[in-house]
Design a protein around this motif. Structure first.
Motif, PDB file in Angstrom:
ATOM      1  N   VAL A 300       0.849  -1.076  -0.029  1.00  0.00           N
ATOM      2  CA  VAL A 300       0.000   0.173   0.318  1.00  0.00           C
ATOM      3  C   VAL A 300       0.757   0.499  -0.056  1.00  0.00           C
ATOM      4  O   VAL A 300       0.734   2.387  -0.601  1.00  0.00           O
ATOM      5  N   ARG A 301       2.278   0.908   0.807  1.00  0.00           N
ATOM      6  CA  ARG A 301       3.131   2.075   0.788  1.00  0.00           C
ATOM      7  C   ARG A 301       3.433   3.033  -0.538  1.00  0.00           C
ATOM      8  O   ARG A 301       3.856   3.634  -0.783  1.00  0.00           O
ATOM      9  N   HIS A 302       3.881   1.788  -1.242  1.00  0.00           N
ATOM     10  CA  HIS A 302       4.342   1.700  -2.370  1.00  0.00           C
ATOM     11  C   HIS A 302       3.194   2.218  -3.757  1.00  0.00           C
ATOM     12  O   HIS A 302       3.769   3.175  -4.258  1.00  0.00           O
ATOM     13  N   ALA A 303       2.125   2.020  -3.347  1.00  0.00           N
ATOM     14  CA  ALA A 303       1.199   2.386  -4.139  1.00  0.00           C
ATOM     15  C   ALA A 303       0.762   4.085  -4.408  1.00  0.00           C
ATOM     16  O   ALA A 303       0.584   4.816  -5.224  1.00  0.00           O
ATOM     17  N   TYR A 304       0.912   3.979  -3.468  1.00  0.00           N
ATOM     18  CA  TYR A 304       0.109   5.613  -2.800  1.00  0.00           C
ATOM     19  C   TYR A 304       1.858   6.628  -2.693  1.00  0.00           C
ATOM     20  O   TYR A 304       1.113   7.457  -3.045  1.00  0.00           O
ATOM     21  N   ARG A 305       2.906   6.577  -3.278  1.00  0.00           N
ATOM     22  CA  ARG A 305       3.824   6.983  -3.194  1.00  0.00           C
ATOM     23  C   ARG A 305       4.130   7.407  -4.912  1.00  0.00           C
ATOM     24  O   ARG A 305       4.088   7.628  -5.152  1.00  0.00           O
ATOM     25  N   ALA A 306       3.670   6.255  -5.637  1.00  0.00           N
ATOM     26  CA  ALA A 306       3.900   5.863  -6.407  1.00  0.00           C
ATOM     27  C   ALA A 306       2.154   6.777  -7.366  1.00  0.00           C
ATOM     28  O   ALA A 306       2.208   7.441  -8.840  1.00  0.00           O
ATOM     29  N   GLY A 307       1.166   6.793  -6.712  1.00  0.00           N
ATOM     30  CA  GLY A 307       0.007   7.183  -6.784  1.00  0.00           C
ATOM     31  C   GLY A 307      -0.076   8.535  -7.133  1.00  0.00           C
ATOM     32  O   GLY A 307      -0.113   9.589  -6.922  1.00  0.00           O
ATOM     33  N   GLY A 308       0.928   9.150  -5.500  1.00  0.00           N
ATOM     34  CA  GLY A 308       0.910  10.319  -5.593  1.00  0.00           C
ATOM     35  C   GLY A 308      -0.137  11.627  -4.587  1.00  0.00           C
ATOM     36  O   GLY A 308      -0.269  12.140  -4.506  1.00  0.00           O
ATOM     37  N   VAL A 309       0.071  10.033  -4.025  1.00  0.00           N
ATOM     38  CA  VAL A 309      -1.227  10.275  -2.791  1.00  0.00           C
ATOM     39  C   VAL A 309      -1.096  10.317  -1.756  1.00  0.00           C
ATOM     40  O   VAL A 309      -0.709   9.225  -1.264  1.00  0.00           O
ATOM     41  N   ASP A 310      -2.084  10.778  -0.917  1.00  0.00           N
ATOM     42  CA  ASP A 310      -1.788  10.780   1.279  1.00  0.00           C
ATOM     43  C   ASP A 310      -2.804   9.957   1.472  1.00  0.00           C
ATOM     44  O   ASP A 310      -3.475  10.160   1.948  1.00  0.00           O
ATOM     45  N   LEU A 311      -1.772   8.577   2.058  1.00  0.00           N
ATOM     46  CA  LEU A 311      -2.200   7.285   2.916  1.00  0.00           C
ATOM     47  C   LEU A 311      -2.996   8.396   4.143  1.00  0.00           C
ATOM     48  O   LEU A 311      -3.911   7.929   4.061  1.00  0.00           O
ATOM     49  N   GLY A 312      -2.020   9.249   4.351  1.00  0.00           N
ATOM     50  CA  GLY A 312      -2.732  10.215   5.891  1.00  0.00           C
ATOM     51  C   GLY A 312      -3.951  10.138   5.572  1.00  0.00           C
ATOM     52  O   GLY A 312      -5.275   9.899   6.462  1.00  0.00           O
ATOM     53  N   ALA A 313      -4.008  11.302   5.330  1.00  0.00           N
ATOM     54  CA  ALA A 313      -5.752  11.632   4.604  1.00  0.00           C
ATOM     55  C   ALA A 313      -6.362  10.598   4.666  1.00  0.00           C
ATOM     56  O   ALA A 313      -8.000  11.158   5.234  1.00  0.00           O
ATOM     57  N   ASP A 314      -5.992   9.763   3.354  1.00  0.00           N
ATOM     58  CA  ASP A 314      -7.628   8.948   3.398  1.00  0.00           C
ATOM     59  C   ASP A 314      -7.895   8.523   4.817  1.00  0.00           C
ATOM     60  O   ASP A 314      -9.175   7.218   5.106  1.00  0.00           O
ATOM     61  N   LEU A 315      -6.963   7.162   5.082  1.00  0.00           N
ATOM     62  CA  LEU A 315      -7.101   7.491   6.428  1.00  0.00           C
ATOM     63  C   LEU A 315      -8.163   7.423   7.235  1.00  0.00           C
ATOM     64  O   LEU A 315      -9.005   6.974   8.689  1.00  0.00           O
ATOM     65  N   ASP A 316      -7.941   9.280   7.710  1.00  0.00           N
ATOM     66  CA  ASP A 316      -8.178  10.006   7.836  1.00  0.00           C
ATOM     67  C   ASP A 316     -10.093  10.341   7.469  1.00  0.00           C
ATOM     68  O   ASP A 316     -10.977   9.735   8.898  1.00  0.00           O
ATOM     69  N   ARG A 317     -10.260  10.080   6.473  1.00  0.00           N
ATOM     70  CA  ARG A 317     -11.840   9.824   5.633  1.00  0.00           C
ATOM     71  C   ARG A 317     -11.830   8.743   5.959  1.00  0.00           C
ATOM     72  O   ARG A 317     -13.844   8.651   6.152  1.00  0.00           O
ATOM     73  N   LEU A 318     -11.639   7.706   5.735  1.00  0.00           N
ATOM     74  CA  LEU A 318     -12.419   6.269   6.574  1.00  0.00           C
ATOM     75  C   LEU A 318     -12.156   6.539   7.835  1.00  0.00           C
ATOM     76  O   LEU A 318     -13.665   5.679   8.195  1.00  0.00           O
ATOM     77  N   ALA A 319     -11.353   6.635   9.024  1.00  0.00           N
ATOM     78  CA  ALA A 319     -11.967   7.574  10.056  1.00  0.00           C
ATOM     79  C   ALA A 319     -13.454   8.330  10.099  1.00  0.00           C
ATOM     80  O   ALA A 319     -13.840   7.680  11.520  1.00  0.00           O
ATOM     81  N   ALA A 320     -13.383   8.772   9.624  1.00  0.00           N
ATOM     82  CA  ALA A 320     -14.446   9.449   9.788  1.00  0.00           C
ATOM     83  C   ALA A 320     -15.405   9.354   9.106  1.00  0.00           C
ATOM     84  O   ALA A 320     -16.821   9.961   9.631  1.00  0.00           O
ATOM     85  N   ALA A 321     -16.259   8.219   8.384  1.00  0.00           N
ATOM     86  CA  ALA A 321     -17.152   7.751   7.540  1.00  0.00           C
ATOM     87  C   ALA A 321     -17.707   7.098   8.764  1.00  0.00           C
ATOM     88  O   ALA A 321     -17.484   6.741   9.220  1.00  0.00           O
ATOM     89  N   PRO A 322     -19.379   7.825   8.451  1.00  0.00           N
ATOM     90  CA  PRO A 322     -20.405   6.943   9.058  1.00  0.00           C
ATOM     91  C   PRO A 322     -20.069   5.170   8.999  1.00  0.00           C
ATOM     92  O   PRO A 322     -19.856   4.750   7.827  1.00  0.00           O
ATOM     93  N   ARG A 323     -20.511   4.485  10.432  1.00  0.00           N
ATOM     94  CA  ARG A 323     -20.314   2.995  10.432  1.00  0.00           C
ATOM     95  C   ARG A 323     -21.824   2.822   9.977  1.00  0.00           C
ATOM     96  O   ARG A 323     -22.593   2.707   9.819  1.00  0.00           O
ATOM     97  N   ILE A 324     -21.677   1.008   9.915  1.00  0.00           N
ATOM     98  CA  ILE A 324     -22.733   0.119   9.188  1.00  0.00           C
ATOM     99  C   ILE A 324     -22.757  -1.035  10.662  1.00  0.00           C
ATOM    100  O   ILE A 324     -21.596  -1.685  11.159  1.00  0.00           O
ATOM    101  N   SER A 325     -23.618  -0.828  10.853  1.00  0.00           N
ATOM    102  CA  SER A 325     -24.297  -1.990  11.985  1.00  0.00           C
ATOM    103  C   SER A 325     -25.021  -2.577  11.408  1.00  0.00           C
ATOM    104  O   SER A 325     -25.712  -3.449  10.420  1.00  0.00           O
ATOM    105  N   ALA A 326     -24.852  -4.311  11.977  1.00  0.00           N
ATOM    106  CA  ALA A 326     -25.086  -5.038  11.875  1.00  0.00           C
ATOM    107  C   ALA A 326     -26.505  -5.006  12.754  1.00  0.00           C
ATOM    108  O   ALA A 326     -27.103  -4.867  13.726  1.00  0.00           O
ATOM    109  N   ASP A 327     -27.726  -6.643  12.103  1.00  0.00           N
ATOM    110  CA  ASP A 327     -28.867  -6.987  12.568  1.00  0.00           C
ATOM    111  C   ASP A 327     -28.369  -8.281  13.351  1.00  0.00           C
ATOM    112  O   ASP A 327     -27.576  -9.026  13.335  1.00  0.00           O
ATOM    113  N   THR A 328     -28.447  -7.804  14.643  1.00  0.00           N
ATOM    114  CA  THR A 328     -28.562  -8.934  15.971  1.00  0.00           C
ATOM    115  C   THR A 328     -29.053  -9.791  15.339  1.00  0.00           C
ATOM    116  O   THR A 328     -28.092 -11.526  15.683  1.00  0.00           O
ATOM    117  N   GLN A 329     -30.653 -10.916  14.335  1.00  0.00           N
ATOM    118  CA  GLN A 329     -31.000 -11.987  14.863  1.00  0.00           C
ATOM    119  C   GLN A 329     -29.697 -12.247  13.496  1.00  0.00           C
ATOM    120  O   GLN A 329     -29.445 -13.880  13.185  1.00  0.00           O
TER     121      GLN A 329
END
Length: 466
Positions: A300-329
């Motif tokens: 992943v680090r190699h791919a992000y360097r090659a793509g010129g993308v900020d990995l930390g920023a993308d991980l921040d976006r994942l952290a902030a995104a609303p989560r999905i809950s399961a149904d207990t049954q």
């Protein structure tokens, strides 16, 4: 979806799932007798050699998807050459196609396979030894058949298994959640409980297809794959790639060829209908931490360097995104029917290819952990074959594994499962037993591959149920 893509997905997914009793008369066939019929609506096939050695192998197939049609036959082994070899060496074979045939029919399989075993014992005779074998979804079926019916089976061969099906659905959700959040954050795409499954699937496919055209898009697909510890080896007919670009390309084959289609919005209605709701969740999941533990972090680090993308920023976006809950049954449903307990009432032999991204090898490691907690580790042996692909075993490897399990059932002691000994025994069977399918070839091309058991320690499963 193009015709070639549809064929590819069919091959992949088919591998990662009148009266109460009707039957046709048994018929003679090349040294064995064939019985076909249906028990409580589940079609079955049984073949019994005229010189039966007293051992029955009850086989459980993997996942079939309804939209791509009914399978042409009832499979009695993972490879057709294995079926012939077993019959010629005195083994009786039996398999049910389960009621309904299609989808995650694990609940039905656990009933239908036992009904077939009951029929066999009443009609053909009580086996001296009964082994249960299965591949992919059929592997957890085989394990749970033994767990649910102590005393009925003398051994289990579980090939390329998803022993923690609930964990697989959680891991698949992680990957698709990452793809949607990073590639189409504003798109109206339901990953679970889809209001319009086909539209949601088409939208997600389009987003991922476009992302594959750029280095930045491919980096984000790599991040999704790493969250599921998807290996960078997919092609069974090629050696494991070493160049990062090649590893990224083969990892992307798994993410887009297996998880996008096999676990995407279009696949949700079938599993959610069975389970009574959404069985997967990413509530409370820290994706930065999950990536840090992944064997795919460096890629992943190699791919992000090659793509010129900020990995930390993308991980921040994942952290902030609303989560999905399961149904207990729905979670409870998978826990009951589709997650192994590891209680080992009979000996279990597992087999996995090291480059399996359809059912990651961490599934085998997870099952071993359950056996150490809940069963007898002395009853478990785990083997690995150095090859890419899902369930990409050749018949020589499958035959040697079944012979190993038979020996354990007959003697009460495990024979050697040293990789060199297993490879030598499989090699001795000769070139007729070496064909391996290429799952990522639209025509399902087969090629002779030498047996190659190996020592291997899989990475931990990223999202275990327990």
């Amino acid at each position: 979806m193009t015709s070639s893509r549809r064929t590819l997905v069919t091959v992949l997914v088919a591998f990662l799932l009148g009266a109460l009793f009707t039957a046709t008369p048994a018929s003679a066939e090349e040294g064995w007798r064939t019985h076909e019929g249906a028990i409580n609506g589940a079609d079955y096939l049984v073949k019994v050699p005229k010189r039966w050695n007293g051992t029955l192998v009850l086989y459980s197939h993997g996942l079939y998807v309804e939209k791509w049609g009914k399978p042409e036959r009832i499979w009695l082994a993972t490879r057709p050459e294995t079926e012939t070899w077993l019959l010629e060496h005195g083994y009786a074979l039996a398999a049910s196609n389960y009621k309904g045939v299609f989808g995650h029919a694990i609940e039905e399989a656990l009933t239908d396979q036992i009904a077939l075993l009951d029929w066999f014992e009443a009609t053909v005779g009580r086996p001296r030894r009964t082994l249960t074998s299965g591949m992919s979804m059929g592997a957890v079926i085989s394990v749970k058949l033994a767990e649910n019916n102590p005393g009925r089976f003398d051994g289990v061969l579980a090939q390329c298994g998803e022993y923690d099906t609930k964990g697989t659905w959680n891991s698949a959700l992680d990957m698709l959640f990452a793809l949607k959040t990073l590639l189409a954050p504003d798109a109206d795409i339901d990953l679970v409980r889809p209001r319009d499954p086909e539209a949601a699937q088409a939208a997600l496919e389009a987003v991922v297809t476009e992302a594959q055209k750029t280095e930045a898009g491919r980096a984000r697909i790599a991040l999704a794959g790493a969250l599921g510890t998807i290996p960078g080896w997919a092609l069974a007919h090629e050696p494991e790639p070493t160049a990062p670009a090649d590893r990224l390309a083969q990892q992307a084959l798994w993410v887009t060829g297996a998880y996008l289609y096999g676990y995407g919005p279009d696949a949700r209605p079938e599993i959610e209908g069975r389970a009574g709701g959404n069985p997967s969740s990413n509530t409370g999941i820290d994706y930065r931490r999950q990536l840090a533990r992944s064997t795919g972090l460096d890629l992943v680090r190699h791919a992000y360097r090659a793509g010129g993308v900020d990995l930390g920023a993308d991980l921040d976006r994942l952290a902030a995104a609303p989560r999905i809950s399961a149904d207990t049954q729905a979670e409870a449903y998978l826990d009951r029917y589709a997650v192994a307990r590891g209680t080992t009432p009979s000996p279990v032999l597992t087999a996995h290819t090291t480059g399996d991204g359809g059912a990651v090898a961490g599934q085998a490691r997870w099952y071993g952990d359950q056996v150490r907690r809940n069963g007898d580790p002395g009853l478990l042996r785990q083997t690995y074959v150095s090859r890419g692909g899902h369930c990409s075993f050749n018949a020589a490897e499958e035959i040697v594994l079944l012979r190993t399990l038979s020996s354990r059932a007959d003697t009460g002691h495990w024979p050697s499962t040293d990789p060199r000994r297993l490879t030598a025994a499989a090699t001795d069977l000769g070139p007729a037993y070496r064909l391996v399918p290429e799952l990522f070839d639209p025509q399902g091309k087969e090629k002779a591959m030498p047996p190659l058991f190996t020592r291997f320690t899989p990475p931990a499963q990223p999202r275990p149920s327990r």
